[in-house]
Design an enzyme around this catalytic site. Structure first.
Site, PDB file in Angstrom:
ATOM      1  N   TYR A 153       0.713  -1.066  -0.038  1.00  0.00           N
ATOM      2  CA  TYR A 153       0.128  -0.018   0.009  1.00  0.00           C
ATOM      3  C   TYR A 153       0.818   1.128  -0.143  1.00  0.00           C
ATOM      4  CZ  TYR A 153      -3.723   3.286   1.032  1.00  0.00           C
ATOM      5  OH  TYR A 153      -4.527   4.301   0.807  1.00  0.00           O
ATOM      6  N   GLN A 201     -10.702  -0.072   1.756  1.00  0.00           N
ATOM      7  CA  GLN A 201     -11.110  -1.009   0.760  1.00  0.00           C
ATOM      8  C   GLN A 201      -9.795  -1.510   0.034  1.00  0.00           C
ATOM      9  OE1 GLN A 201     -11.841   2.475   1.094  1.00  0.00           O
ATOM     10  NE2 GLN A 201     -11.545   3.692  -0.743  1.00  0.00           N
ATOM     11  N   ASN A 238      -3.396   5.778   6.669  1.00  0.00           N
ATOM     12  CA  ASN A 238      -4.217   6.649   7.475  1.00  0.00           C
ATOM     13  C   ASN A 238      -4.860   5.788   8.509  1.00  0.00           C
ATOM     14  OD1 ASN A 238      -6.423   5.732   6.105  1.00  0.00           O
ATOM     15  ND2 ASN A 238      -6.845   7.619   5.188  1.00  0.00           N
ATOM     16  N   THR A 249       3.178  10.182  11.638  1.00  0.00           N
ATOM     17  CA  THR A 249       4.600   9.754  11.774  1.00  0.00           C
ATOM     18  C   THR A 249       5.062  10.616  13.102  1.00  0.00           C
ATOM     19  OG1 THR A 249       6.686  10.302  10.370  1.00  0.00           O
ATOM     20  CG2 THR A 249       5.152  12.141  10.321  1.00  0.00           C
ATOM     21  N   HIS A 267      11.433   7.620  14.273  1.00  0.00           N
ATOM     22  CA  HIS A 267      12.560   8.269  13.917  1.00  0.00           C
ATOM     23  C   HIS A 267      13.136   8.997  15.243  1.00  0.00           C
ATOM     24  CE1 HIS A 267       9.834   8.847  10.574  1.00  0.00           C
ATOM     25  NE2 HIS A 267      10.697   8.176   9.871  1.00  0.00           N
ATOM     26  N   ASP A 316      14.666   9.139   4.947  1.00  0.00           N
ATOM     27  CA  ASP A 316      13.182   9.129   4.190  1.00  0.00           C
ATOM     28  C   ASP A 316      13.343   8.815   2.671  1.00  0.00           C
ATOM     29  OD1 ASP A 316      11.669   9.655   6.409  1.00  0.00           O
ATOM     30  OD2 ASP A 316      11.366  11.709   5.995  1.00  0.00           O
ATOM     31  N   GLU A 353       1.880 -34.421  30.388  1.00  0.00           N
ATOM     32  CA  GLU A 353       0.684 -33.638  30.054  1.00  0.00           C
ATOM     33  C   GLU A 353      -0.502 -34.026  29.776  1.00  0.00           C
ATOM     34  OE1 GLU A 353       2.499 -31.548  26.572  1.00  0.00           O
ATOM     35  OE2 GLU A 353       3.877 -30.282  27.847  1.00  0.00           O
ATOM     36  N   HIS A 397       0.159 -38.835  22.354  1.00  0.00           N
ATOM     37  CA  HIS A 397       1.361 -38.275  21.785  1.00  0.00           C
ATOM     38  C   HIS A 397       2.421 -39.485  21.779  1.00  0.00           C
ATOM     39  CE1 HIS A 397      -0.745 -34.511  21.508  1.00  0.00           C
ATOM     40  NE2 HIS A 397       0.369 -34.014  21.098  1.00  0.00           N
TER      41      HIS A 397
END
Length: 446
Positions: free
Chosen positions: A130, A194, A217, A240, A332, A365, A419, A424
Site C-alpha cells: 500500500y 477498501q 491513514n 509519523t 525516528h 526518508d 501432559e 502423543h
C-alpha cells in the site's frame, strides 16, 4: 509554539519513565473499526464494483476499472522528470545494497547423530503493497515497500494507491513511474480500507495476497487490525513522529529544521525535542518560529507543532534523556549530542536512529539505504521496521533416523504422560513394538 514538559526532578520508578507523561498523538483505531467493517464486507461480497463505488465516494472520481493498464505505467515512466528519475534510481540502488545483505540463509543443526533440524527461509508467495496518497505523493514508499519484498524473493507483488481525480482516476503518475521503474506490473487504483480488503479477499482483477504492508491513514490501520489473520500485516501505522535527543552542542537551526520536516507530513505528526539544555530549548523555540513562517505548509506544520503530540521535554542530563527516548520509542530518533555515536549505541527503542548532525531523518526518508516504513506510537519497543525479514517465513524441517528417535523416545513418552496426552506417546511407541527400557503407562484398576 512548542509546548514544554519539564521532567527534571521527577520521580523515576524501577520500571523507568512513565510513558503517559510524554507527548503522543491520540489515535483510537478501535473507534474506527465499525466504520471500516461494512466497507471491508462490501468489498468481500461485491469485489471491483464496490471499489469503483468507494472511489467515487471517497476520491471523487468514477472509474471504469481498478487495475492500471500497462501502457499507463509505461507512459508515466517515459514522462517522468529526468532529475526525479535519477534520484529514484539512486534511492533504489542504495536500498538494494542495504536490503540485499538482510537475506537469510538456511541453517542445519545436527542435534544428535542421525537427527537434524533445518531452518528453511521461504518468502511469502504474494504481497499487497500500500502506497498512500493524499496531502503528499510518496514514490519513496514504493521503493521502501517493493525493494525488500523483491530482495526477499516474493514471487507476486501488487501495489495499491488511491485514485487521483486530477489524473483521470489513476494513482499519481510519479507513483506509477516508480512502480514501472521497479518492474512492478500490477498496480490498482484503490485507497483506504477498501484497498486492504481487496488484498485480503481478492476481486475479479486482484488475487488475494498473504500479506499487506505499507503506511496509511487511520482507516488503513483499522482495516489491517480488522483483517489480521485473514491476511498478514506489517504494522498498524500511526502518524509519523520524530524525537531528537540533543545537548548544547547541537545546532538549533538543524534541530528546528528537522522537527519541521516531520511536522509537514500531517497535523497529527509528532515532533519532540528531548534536551538537558534550557539554552538550546529556548533557541530551538525561536528558530522553529522563524523557519515555520517561511515554510510552504506552515498551517499544517503549525497545527502539528502546537498539538499535544509535540513539544520540548527538559531532562536532567543525557542519561535521563536516554531513558526518556527509550520510553518514547520513536519512529525516528536523532542523536545530536557530543560523541553522538556512543550515545546512539546505548539506545534500545527506536524504529531508526540517525547519528550526528549530518544524518537527518530526511536522508533516511529517501536515500540513506535504510527503510522508512517504521513502527510508530511507541511500538518500536517491540517491533521492527520493514525489511527483507518481513517477507520471509522460517520453517523448521525435522529429519530423524530410527536410531535417533529411539534415543529420545523414552523422554518423549515421559513428557507426553506428564501432559496427559498419551496418544502423543503412543505415536512414538507404535514405531517400536518392543522398545527396550521404555517407560510403561501405569496400570489402572477396574
Amino acid at each position: 509554539m512548542l509546548n514544554r514538559i519539564d521532567l527534571r526532578g521527577s520521580a523515576r520508578s524501577a520500571d523507568g519513565i512513565d510513558r503517559d507523561l510524554l507527548p503522543r498523538a491520540e489515535l483510537d483505531v478501535e473507534a474506527v473499526l465499525e466504520k471500516v467493517r461494512p466497507i471491508c464486507d462490501d468489498v468481500h461480497h461485491r469485489g471491483s464494483a464496490a471499489l469503483i463505488d468507494y472511489a467515487e465516494r471517497f476520491d471523487g472520481v468514477r472509474l471504469d476499472r481498478i487495475r492500471v493498464a500497462k501502457e499507463d505505467l509505461e507512459r508515466a515512466l517515459e514522462e517522468l522528470d529526468p532529475e526525479v528519475r535519477a534520484a529514484l534510481e539512486e534511492s533504489v540502488r542504495r536500498a538494494r545494497l542495504v536490503h540485499r545483505e538482510q537475506r537469510r540463509t538456511d541453517t542445519t543443526v545436527r542435534v544428535v547423530p542421525g537427527g537434524t533440524v533445518t531452518e528453511r527461509w521461504v518468502p511469502v508467495e504474494r504481497v499487497g503493497l500500500y502506497v498512500p496518497g493524499g496531502r503528499a505523493v510518496y514514490p519513496s514508499s514504493v521503493v521502501m515497500n517493493v525493494v525488500p519484498a523483491q530482495e526477499a524473493g516474493v514471487g507476486s507483488l501488487a501495489v495499491a494507491s488511491p485514485p487521483q481525480r486530477d489524473h483521470g482516476g489513476l494513482p499519481h503518475p510519479t507513483i506509477l513511474a516508480a512502480c514501472a521503474l521497479l518492474g512492478v506490473e500490477e498496480v490498482h487504483a484503490a485507497g483506504g480500507a477498501q484497498a486492504v480488503a481487496m488484498f485480503a479477499y481478492g476481486t475479479e482483477d486482484c488475487r488475494p495476497a498473504q500479506m499487506v504492508t505499507g503506511p496509511g491513514n487511520i482507516y488503513v490501520a483499522a482495516a489491517k487490525r480488522l483483517l489480521k489473520g485473514r491476511i498478514g500485516i506489517d504494522a498498524e501505522a500511526g502518524p509519523t513522529e520524530i524525537a531528537i535527543l540533543a545537548d548544547d552542542t547541537a545546532d538549533p537551526v538543524h534541530v528546528a529544521a528537522d522537527l519541521i520536516s516531520q511536522a509537514e507530513h500531517d497535523t497529527l505528526a509528532a515532533a519532540v525535542l528531548v534536551t538537558p539544555s534550557e539554552a538550546l530549548a529556548g533557541k530551538v523555540g525561536e528558530e522553529t518560529a522563524r523557519q515555520v513562517a517561511g515554510t510552504r505548509h506552515r498551517e499544517r506544520v503549525t497545527e502539528a507543532l502546537r498539538g499535544r503530540q509535540s513539544g520540548i521535554v527538559l531532562v536532567e542530563d543525557l542519561d535521563h534523556g536516554l531513558a526518556v527516548v527509550d520510553a518514547y520509542a520513536a519512529e525516528h530518533l536523532e542523536i545530536q549530542t557530543a560523541d553522538a555515536a556512543a550515545v546512539a549505541a546505548r539506545v534500545r527503542n527506536a524504529g531508526a536512529v540517525f547519528v550526528g548532525p549530518w544524518s537527518p531523518v530526511s536522508l533516511g526518508d529517501y536515500a540513506a539505504g535504510s527503510n522508512h516504513v517504521l513502527p510508530t506510537g511507541g511500538c518500536a519497543c517491540h517491533s521492527s521496521g520493514l525489511s527483507v525479514q518481513t517477507f520471509l517465513r522460517g520453517i523448521h524441517v525435522v529429519d530423524y533416523s530410527r536410531e535417533a528417535l529411539a534415543g529420545i523416545a523414552p523422554q518423549v513418552i515421559t513428557l507426553a504422560r506428564a501432559e496427559d496426552l498419551p496418544a502423543h506417546g503412543d505415536a512414538v511407541r507404535a514405531r517400536f513394538p518392543r522398545p527396550p527400557q521404555m517407560p510403561q503407562a501405569p496400570e489402572t484398576s477396574a
